[in-house]
Motif scaffolding. Structure first.
Motif, PDB file in Angstrom:
ATOM      1  N   ILE A  68     133.498  23.930 -17.956  1.00 14.45           N
ATOM      2  CA  ILE A  68     134.776  25.163 -17.716  1.00 14.45           C
ATOM      3  C   ILE A  68     134.516  26.647 -18.246  1.00 14.45           C
ATOM      4  O   ILE A  68     135.564  26.898 -18.185  1.00 14.45           O
ATOM      5  CB  ILE A  68     135.372  24.429 -19.508  1.00 14.45           C
ATOM      6  CG1 ILE A  68     134.654  24.504 -20.599  1.00 14.45           C
ATOM      7  CG2 ILE A  68     136.745  22.809 -18.745  1.00 14.45           C
ATOM      8  CD1 ILE A  68     136.078  24.066 -21.935  1.00 14.45           C
ATOM      9  N   GLY A  69     133.104  27.191 -18.561  1.00 12.40           N
ATOM     10  CA  GLY A  69     133.206  28.129 -18.059  1.00 12.40           C
ATOM     11  C   GLY A  69     132.958  28.516 -19.236  1.00 12.40           C
ATOM     12  O   GLY A  69     132.483  27.997 -20.571  1.00 12.40           O
ATOM     13  N   TYR A  70     132.606  30.433 -20.096  1.00  9.67           N
ATOM     14  CA  TYR A  70     131.669  30.814 -20.726  1.00  9.67           C
ATOM     15  C   TYR A  70     132.977  31.323 -21.907  1.00  9.67           C
ATOM     16  O   TYR A  70     134.475  31.577 -21.232  1.00  9.67           O
ATOM     17  CB  TYR A  70     131.627  31.687 -19.892  1.00  9.67           C
ATOM     18  CG  TYR A  70     130.262  31.833 -19.270  1.00  9.67           C
ATOM     19  CD1 TYR A  70     128.571  31.743 -20.444  1.00  9.67           C
ATOM     20  CD2 TYR A  70     130.101  31.649 -18.170  1.00  9.67           C
ATOM     21  CE1 TYR A  70     127.509  31.431 -19.975  1.00  9.67           C
ATOM     22  CE2 TYR A  70     129.266  31.623 -17.817  1.00  9.67           C
ATOM     23  CZ  TYR A  70     127.588  31.516 -18.776  1.00  9.67           C
ATOM     24  OH  TYR A  70     126.369  31.459 -17.867  1.00  9.67           O
ATOM     25  N   HIS A  71     133.284  31.180 -22.851  1.00 12.27           N
ATOM     26  CA  HIS A  71     134.286  31.147 -24.523  1.00 12.27           C
ATOM     27  C   HIS A  71     133.259  32.333 -25.144  1.00 12.27           C
ATOM     28  O   HIS A  71     132.374  32.603 -25.504  1.00 12.27           O
ATOM     29  CB  HIS A  71     134.500  30.325 -24.736  1.00 12.27           C
ATOM     30  CG  HIS A  71     135.136  29.464 -23.595  1.00 12.27           C
ATOM     31  ND1 HIS A  71     134.510  28.950 -22.840  1.00 12.27           N
ATOM     32  CD2 HIS A  71     136.529  28.899 -23.996  1.00 12.27           C
ATOM     33  CE1 HIS A  71     135.596  28.125 -22.417  1.00 12.27           C
ATOM     34  NE2 HIS A  71     137.171  27.784 -22.604  1.00 12.27           N
ATOM     35  N   VAL A  72     134.371  33.577 -25.435  1.00 14.29           N
ATOM     36  CA  VAL A  72     134.253  34.291 -26.777  1.00 14.29           C
ATOM     37  C   VAL A  72     133.396  33.237 -28.217  1.00 14.29           C
ATOM     38  O   VAL A  72     134.355  32.617 -28.913  1.00 14.29           O
ATOM     39  CB  VAL A  72     134.837  35.610 -26.441  1.00 14.29           C
ATOM     40  CG1 VAL A  72     134.911  35.929 -27.899  1.00 14.29           C
ATOM     41  CG2 VAL A  72     135.054  35.349 -25.855  1.00 14.29           C
ATOM     42  N   LYS A  73     132.563  32.777 -28.523  1.00 11.36           N
ATOM     43  CA  LYS A  73     132.434  32.840 -29.690  1.00 11.36           C
ATOM     44  C   LYS A  73     133.233  33.335 -31.093  1.00 11.36           C
ATOM     45  O   LYS A  73     133.890  34.603 -30.974  1.00 11.36           O
ATOM     46  CB  LYS A  73     131.330  33.262 -30.260  1.00 11.36           C
ATOM     47  CG  LYS A  73     130.040  32.530 -29.143  1.00 11.36           C
ATOM     48  CD  LYS A  73     128.500  31.934 -29.621  1.00 11.36           C
ATOM     49  CE  LYS A  73     128.285  30.871 -30.729  1.00 11.36           C
ATOM     50  NZ  LYS A  73     126.685  30.709 -31.403  1.00 11.36           N
ATOM     51  N   THR A  74     133.388  32.493 -31.757  1.00  6.45           N
ATOM     52  CA  THR A  74     134.667  32.699 -33.455  1.00  6.45           C
ATOM     53  C   THR A  74     133.454  33.476 -33.745  1.00  6.45           C
ATOM     54  O   THR A  74     134.197  34.930 -34.824  1.00  6.45           O
ATOM     55  CB  THR A  74     134.270  30.973 -33.886  1.00  6.45           C
ATOM     56  OG1 THR A  74     133.259  30.587 -34.241  1.00  6.45           O
ATOM     57  CG2 THR A  74     135.417  30.464 -32.614  1.00  6.45           C
ATOM     58  N   ASP A  75     132.916  33.862 -33.759  1.00  6.26           N
ATOM     59  CA  ASP A  75     132.568  35.005 -34.907  1.00  6.26           C
ATOM     60  C   ASP A  75     131.872  36.237 -34.128  1.00  6.26           C
ATOM     61  O   ASP A  75     131.431  37.130 -34.598  1.00  6.26           O
ATOM     62  CB  ASP A  75     131.314  34.094 -36.129  1.00  6.26           C
ATOM     63  CG  ASP A  75     129.673  33.914 -34.897  1.00  6.26           C
ATOM     64  OD1 ASP A  75     129.986  34.061 -33.702  1.00  6.26           O
ATOM     65  OD2 ASP A  75     129.146  34.052 -36.206  1.00  6.26           O
ATOM     66  N   ALA A  76     132.058  36.598 -33.002  1.00  5.93           N
ATOM     67  CA  ALA A  76     131.929  37.368 -31.760  1.00  5.93           C
ATOM     68  C   ALA A  76     132.304  38.582 -32.420  1.00  5.93           C
ATOM     69  O   ALA A  76     131.706  39.373 -32.314  1.00  5.93           O
ATOM     70  CB  ALA A  76     132.577  37.287 -30.400  1.00  5.93           C
ATOM     71  N   VAL A  77     133.344  39.118 -33.115  1.00  3.19           N
ATOM     72  CA  VAL A  77     133.253  40.223 -33.190  1.00  3.19           C
ATOM     73  C   VAL A  77     132.370  41.113 -34.118  1.00  3.19           C
ATOM     74  O   VAL A  77     132.139  41.984 -34.123  1.00  3.19           O
ATOM     75  CB  VAL A  77     135.088  39.995 -33.758  1.00  3.19           C
ATOM     76  CG1 VAL A  77     135.174  42.016 -34.506  1.00  3.19           C
ATOM     77  CG2 VAL A  77     136.450  39.842 -32.782  1.00  3.19           C
ATOM     78  N   SER A  78     132.285  39.813 -35.958  1.00  3.65           N
ATOM     79  CA  SER A  78     131.545  40.431 -36.862  1.00  3.65           C
ATOM     80  C   SER A  78     130.078  40.611 -36.432  1.00  3.65           C
ATOM     81  O   SER A  78     129.582  41.721 -36.500  1.00  3.65           O
ATOM     82  CB  SER A  78     131.601  39.342 -37.813  1.00  3.65           C
ATOM     83  OG  SER A  78     131.268  37.897 -37.347  1.00  3.65           O
ATOM     84  N   LYS A  79     129.568  39.978 -35.187  1.00  2.87           N
ATOM     85  CA  LYS A  79     128.274  39.911 -34.660  1.00  2.87           C
ATOM     86  C   LYS A  79     128.590  41.360 -33.648  1.00  2.87           C
ATOM     87  O   LYS A  79     127.291  42.155 -33.840  1.00  2.87           O
ATOM     88  CB  LYS A  79     127.743  38.962 -33.061  1.00  2.87           C
ATOM     89  CG  LYS A  79     127.296  37.390 -33.932  1.00  2.87           C
ATOM     90  CD  LYS A  79     126.495  37.080 -34.482  1.00  2.87           C
ATOM     91  CE  LYS A  79     126.127  35.615 -34.644  1.00  2.87           C
ATOM     92  NZ  LYS A  79     125.592  35.427 -35.943  1.00  2.87           N
ATOM     93  N   ILE A  80     129.027  41.492 -32.844  1.00  3.37           N
ATOM     94  CA  ILE A  80     129.695  42.981 -31.989  1.00  3.37           C
ATOM     95  C   ILE A  80     129.129  44.161 -32.885  1.00  3.37           C
ATOM     96  O   ILE A  80     128.246  45.139 -33.020  1.00  3.37           O
ATOM     97  CB  ILE A  80     130.550  42.705 -31.711  1.00  3.37           C
ATOM     98  CG1 ILE A  80     130.276  42.047 -30.278  1.00  3.37           C
ATOM     99  CG2 ILE A  80     130.602  44.053 -30.704  1.00  3.37           C
ATOM    100  CD1 ILE A  80     131.479  41.772 -29.073  1.00  3.37           C
ATOM    101  N   GLN A  81     129.986  43.861 -34.175  1.00  5.46           N
ATOM    102  CA  GLN A  81     129.967  45.415 -35.123  1.00  5.46           C
ATOM    103  C   GLN A  81     128.445  45.395 -35.558  1.00  5.46           C
ATOM    104  O   GLN A  81     128.023  46.715 -35.916  1.00  5.46           O
ATOM    105  CB  GLN A  81     131.050  45.017 -36.217  1.00  5.46           C
ATOM    106  CG  GLN A  81     132.525  44.877 -35.821  1.00  5.46           C
ATOM    107  CD  GLN A  81     133.981  44.800 -36.108  1.00  5.46           C
ATOM    108  OE1 GLN A  81     133.929  44.174 -37.061  1.00  5.46           O
ATOM    109  NE2 GLN A  81     134.529  45.483 -36.213  1.00  5.46           N
ATOM    110  N   ASN A  82     127.986  44.304 -36.429  1.00  7.72           N
ATOM    111  CA  ASN A  82     126.863  44.313 -36.527  1.00  7.72           C
ATOM    112  C   ASN A  82     125.491  44.833 -36.029  1.00  7.72           C
ATOM    113  O   ASN A  82     125.198  45.979 -36.337  1.00  7.72           O
ATOM    114  CB  ASN A  82     126.418  43.214 -37.508  1.00  7.72           C
ATOM    115  CG  ASN A  82     127.332  42.228 -38.560  1.00  7.72           C
ATOM    116  OD1 ASN A  82     127.399  43.305 -39.717  1.00  7.72           O
ATOM    117  ND2 ASN A  82     127.127  41.301 -38.884  1.00  7.72           N
ATOM    118  N   HIS A  83     126.010  44.209 -35.278  1.00  6.19           N
ATOM    119  CA  HIS A  83     124.432  45.422 -33.577  1.00  6.19           C
ATOM    120  C   HIS A  83     125.449  46.918 -33.152  1.00  6.19           C
ATOM    121  O   HIS A  83     123.917  47.338 -33.621  1.00  6.19           O
ATOM    122  CB  HIS A  83     125.006  44.376 -32.692  1.00  6.19           C
ATOM    123  CG  HIS A  83     123.930  44.731 -31.006  1.00  6.19           C
ATOM    124  ND1 HIS A  83     122.637  44.962 -31.049  1.00  6.19           N
ATOM    125  CD2 HIS A  83     124.332  45.477 -30.483  1.00  6.19           C
ATOM    126  CE1 HIS A  83     122.807  45.458 -30.656  1.00  6.19           C
ATOM    127  NE2 HIS A  83     123.505  46.073 -29.508  1.00  6.19           N
TER     128      HIS A  83
END
Length: 121
Positions: A68-83
């Protein structure tokens, strides 16, 4: 998308996708455009997008749901902000402070201008 020579294209695309996740264009749990769609939209080879997706998977921003394809992980925003926060404190801020020192900008001037910029946004 306009690319610059300072950073690999696949990393620039990863940054672009990350910004779209943080801004809510791509929401957690939501499917993102396919490799072919993104390649066509950005004017790059699908292999470049696959490399981008591998990087985003490594960073735990997206996941591949077979069939079905690639999906945004549920905790992606916090991972991006931490990075981004780590990148800011390790790369951007030291260079910023070096440039301020070269320009002879005092700490008081920095504080004043930071406060002004924060009030503008």
């Amino acid at each position: 998308m306009n690319f610059n020579n300072d950073k690999s294209i696949f990393l620039q695309i990863a940054d672009n996708i990350s910004e779209k996740v943080v801004s809510g264009v791509y929401k957690p749990g939501e499917k993102i455009p396919s490799v072919r769609e993104l390649a066509a939209d950005m004017g790059v080879n699908p292999t470049t997008i696959m490399r981008t997706f591998k990087e985003l998977q490594h960073m735990e921003i997206i996941e591949n749901k077979r069939g079905i394809g690639y999906h945004v992980k549920t905790d992606a925003v916090s991972k991006i902000q931490n990075h981004k926060k780590d990148e800011f404190f390790q790369v951007v801020l030291p260079d910023f402070l070096r440039q301020a020192k070269i320009a002879g900008v005092s700490n008081d001037e920095l504080k004043k201008h930071i406060n002004l910029k924060q009030n503008e946004s």
